[in-house]
Design a protein around this motif. Structure first.
Motif, PDB file in Angstrom:
ATOM      1  N   LEU A  97       0.813  -1.427   0.081  1.00 33.02           N
ATOM      2  CA  LEU A  97       0.011  -0.357   0.015  1.00 33.02           C
ATOM      3  C   LEU A  97       0.805   1.217  -0.030  1.00 33.02           C
ATOM      4  O   LEU A  97       0.378   2.204  -0.481  1.00 33.02           O
ATOM      5  CB  LEU A  97      -0.865  -0.086   1.106  1.00 33.02           C
ATOM      6  CG  LEU A  97      -2.137  -1.069   1.339  1.00 33.02           C
ATOM      7  CD1 LEU A  97      -2.623  -1.014   2.457  1.00 33.02           C
ATOM      8  CD2 LEU A  97      -3.120  -0.775   0.024  1.00 33.02           C
ATOM      9  N   GLU A  98       2.113   1.134   0.632  1.00 29.44           N
ATOM     10  CA  GLU A  98       2.709   2.302   0.687  1.00 29.44           C
ATOM     11  C   GLU A  98       3.634   2.602  -0.795  1.00 29.44           C
ATOM     12  O   GLU A  98       3.421   3.833  -0.992  1.00 29.44           O
ATOM     13  CB  GLU A  98       4.053   2.289   1.621  1.00 29.44           C
ATOM     14  CG  GLU A  98       3.446   2.504   3.403  1.00 29.44           C
ATOM     15  CD  GLU A  98       4.535   2.107   4.220  1.00 29.44           C
ATOM     16  OE1 GLU A  98       5.743   1.952   3.985  1.00 29.44           O
ATOM     17  OE2 GLU A  98       4.036   2.151   5.522  1.00 29.44           O
ATOM     18  N   TYR A  99       3.909   1.576  -1.156  1.00 33.17           N
ATOM     19  CA  TYR A  99       4.422   1.629  -2.575  1.00 33.17           C
ATOM     20  C   TYR A  99       3.586   2.095  -3.607  1.00 33.17           C
ATOM     21  O   TYR A  99       3.648   2.915  -4.469  1.00 33.17           O
ATOM     22  CB  TYR A  99       5.117   0.286  -3.064  1.00 33.17           C
ATOM     23  CG  TYR A  99       5.545   0.373  -4.257  1.00 33.17           C
ATOM     24  CD1 TYR A  99       6.861   0.760  -4.589  1.00 33.17           C
ATOM     25  CD2 TYR A  99       5.289  -0.433  -5.461  1.00 33.17           C
ATOM     26  CE1 TYR A  99       7.450   0.785  -5.760  1.00 33.17           C
ATOM     27  CE2 TYR A  99       5.912  -0.297  -6.799  1.00 33.17           C
ATOM     28  CZ  TYR A  99       6.835   0.087  -6.825  1.00 33.17           C
ATOM     29  OH  TYR A  99       7.497   0.208  -8.151  1.00 33.17           O
ATOM     30  N   ALA A 100       2.043   1.736  -3.449  1.00 29.49           N
ATOM     31  CA  ALA A 100       1.184   2.186  -4.280  1.00 29.49           C
ATOM     32  C   ALA A 100       0.746   3.619  -4.162  1.00 29.49           C
ATOM     33  O   ALA A 100       0.493   4.336  -4.991  1.00 29.49           O
ATOM     34  CB  ALA A 100      -0.001   1.334  -4.214  1.00 29.49           C
ATOM     35  N   THR A 101       0.912   4.107  -2.941  1.00 31.85           N
ATOM     36  CA  THR A 101       0.587   5.482  -2.550  1.00 31.85           C
ATOM     37  C   THR A 101       1.865   6.320  -3.369  1.00 31.85           C
ATOM     38  O   THR A 101       1.624   7.268  -3.761  1.00 31.85           O
ATOM     39  CB  THR A 101       0.780   5.568  -1.083  1.00 31.85           C
ATOM     40  OG1 THR A 101      -0.499   4.685  -0.786  1.00 31.85           O
ATOM     41  CG2 THR A 101       0.377   7.110  -0.725  1.00 31.85           C
ATOM     42  N   LYS A 102       3.243   5.791  -3.333  1.00 34.67           N
ATOM     43  CA  LYS A 102       4.140   6.473  -3.742  1.00 34.67           C
ATOM     44  C   LYS A 102       4.043   6.501  -5.304  1.00 34.67           C
ATOM     45  O   LYS A 102       4.267   7.504  -5.743  1.00 34.67           O
ATOM     46  CB  LYS A 102       5.506   5.780  -3.403  1.00 34.67           C
ATOM     47  CG  LYS A 102       6.814   6.447  -3.785  1.00 34.67           C
ATOM     48  CD  LYS A 102       8.067   5.691  -3.674  1.00 34.67           C
ATOM     49  CE  LYS A 102       8.236   5.589  -1.991  1.00 34.67           C
ATOM     50  NZ  LYS A 102       9.554   4.979  -1.836  1.00 34.67           N
ATOM     51  N   ILE A 103       3.499   5.587  -5.802  1.00 32.53           N
ATOM     52  CA  ILE A 103       3.381   5.310  -7.433  1.00 32.53           C
ATOM     53  C   ILE A 103       2.167   6.547  -7.734  1.00 32.53           C
ATOM     54  O   ILE A 103       2.103   7.358  -8.622  1.00 32.53           O
ATOM     55  CB  ILE A 103       3.083   4.060  -7.876  1.00 32.53           C
ATOM     56  CG1 ILE A 103       4.369   3.042  -7.687  1.00 32.53           C
ATOM     57  CG2 ILE A 103       2.674   4.092  -9.238  1.00 32.53           C
ATOM     58  CD1 ILE A 103       5.403   3.496  -8.399  1.00 32.53           C
ATOM     59  N   GLU A 104       1.266   6.497  -6.938  1.00 32.38           N
ATOM     60  CA  GLU A 104       0.203   7.441  -7.239  1.00 32.38           C
ATOM     61  C   GLU A 104       0.646   8.799  -7.218  1.00 32.38           C
ATOM     62  O   GLU A 104       0.171   9.815  -7.980  1.00 32.38           O
ATOM     63  CB  GLU A 104      -1.035   7.042  -6.148  1.00 32.38           C
ATOM     64  CG  GLU A 104      -2.117   8.055  -6.512  1.00 32.38           C
ATOM     65  CD  GLU A 104      -3.410   7.936  -5.448  1.00 32.38           C
ATOM     66  OE1 GLU A 104      -4.487   8.362  -5.775  1.00 32.38           O
ATOM     67  OE2 GLU A 104      -2.914   7.238  -4.567  1.00 32.38           O
ATOM     68  N   VAL A 105       1.385   9.102  -6.337  1.00 32.29           N
ATOM     69  CA  VAL A 105       2.033  10.671  -5.898  1.00 32.29           C
ATOM     70  C   VAL A 105       2.732  10.977  -7.319  1.00 32.29           C
ATOM     71  O   VAL A 105       2.493  12.098  -7.917  1.00 32.29           O
ATOM     72  CB  VAL A 105       2.689  10.727  -4.758  1.00 32.29           C
ATOM     73  CG1 VAL A 105       3.410  12.227  -4.871  1.00 32.29           C
ATOM     74  CG2 VAL A 105       1.606  10.663  -3.639  1.00 32.29           C
ATOM     75  N   GLN A 106       3.536  10.042  -7.654  1.00 29.98           N
ATOM     76  CA  GLN A 106       4.331  10.043  -8.984  1.00 29.98           C
ATOM     77  C   GLN A 106       3.740  10.533 -10.091  1.00 29.98           C
ATOM     78  O   GLN A 106       4.030  11.240 -11.157  1.00 29.98           O
ATOM     79  CB  GLN A 106       5.292   9.084  -8.953  1.00 29.98           C
ATOM     80  CG  GLN A 106       6.385   8.958  -7.989  1.00 29.98           C
ATOM     81  CD  GLN A 106       7.522   7.959  -8.169  1.00 29.98           C
ATOM     82  OE1 GLN A 106       7.291   7.080  -8.847  1.00 29.98           O
ATOM     83  NE2 GLN A 106       8.380   7.969  -7.180  1.00 29.98           N
ATOM     84  N   LEU A 107       2.627   9.624 -10.246  1.00 30.46           N
ATOM     85  CA  LEU A 107       1.875   9.689 -11.500  1.00 30.46           C
ATOM     86  C   LEU A 107       1.030  10.889 -11.515  1.00 30.46           C
ATOM     87  O   LEU A 107       0.474  11.573 -12.717  1.00 30.46           O
ATOM     88  CB  LEU A 107       0.798   8.510 -11.671  1.00 30.46           C
ATOM     89  CG  LEU A 107       1.481   7.119 -11.816  1.00 30.46           C
ATOM     90  CD1 LEU A 107       0.239   6.110 -11.907  1.00 30.46           C
ATOM     91  CD2 LEU A 107       1.991   6.978 -13.311  1.00 30.46           C
ATOM     92  N   GLN A 108       0.509  11.611 -10.327  1.00 34.48           N
ATOM     93  CA  GLN A 108      -0.162  12.890 -10.216  1.00 34.48           C
ATOM     94  C   GLN A 108       0.666  13.913 -10.499  1.00 34.48           C
ATOM     95  O   GLN A 108       0.205  14.805 -11.245  1.00 34.48           O
ATOM     96  CB  GLN A 108      -0.822  12.922  -8.670  1.00 34.48           C
ATOM     97  CG  GLN A 108      -1.890  12.019  -8.442  1.00 34.48           C
ATOM     98  CD  GLN A 108      -2.441  12.593  -7.206  1.00 34.48           C
ATOM     99  OE1 GLN A 108      -1.773  13.113  -6.374  1.00 34.48           O
ATOM    100  NE2 GLN A 108      -3.788  11.857  -6.917  1.00 34.48           N
TER     101      GLN A 108
END
Length: 121
Positions: free
Chosen positions: A106-117
């Motif tokens: 979940l932490e990794y997915a959150t980090k990826i989401e921030v980078q995609l935004q």
């Protein structure tokens, strides 16, 4: 207590006797015209204190009933709130237990989401 109304009656009766015994016709006419008002005010004043005591006794019983109902309601609300807090605590604990095994993902997915935004908001 009938003391005050009895005194008012005695004073009214004495005043009526005085009016009947008055020799001056003008004084007698004025006194006879004002006597009903005087008598009513006197009797009303004599009943104010007993009425106040009766009202206080009546309102005191109602206020005590309201206090009992208020305390009962407060106890019920506190009981329900403690049960609700136990459910909330249990739900949070269960959520944490369920998410603990996948926390890293979940932490990794959150980090990826921030980078995609950042790339395409």
């Amino acid at each position: 207590s009938l003391l005050a109304p009895s005194a008012a009656f005695a004073i009214s009766a004495a005043t009526a006797l005085w009016i009947m015994g008055e020799t001056n016709p003008t004084t007698q006419a004025v006194a006879a015209a004002l006597f009903p008002y005087y008598s009513c005010i006197l009797v009303f004043a004599a009943t104010v204190i007993p009425t106040k005591y009766r009202f206080n006794a009546w309102s005191g019983s109602i206020l005590s009933k309201i206090d009992v109902i208020k305390q009962s309601t407060t106890d019920k609300v506190e009981a329900v709130s403690s049960i609700a807090l136990r459910y909330v605590t249990k739900a949070e604990t269960t959520k944490d237990d369920v998410l603990r095994p996948i926390e890293a993902k979940l932490e990794y997915a959150t980090k990826i989401e921030v980078q995609l935004q950042r790339i395409d908001p």
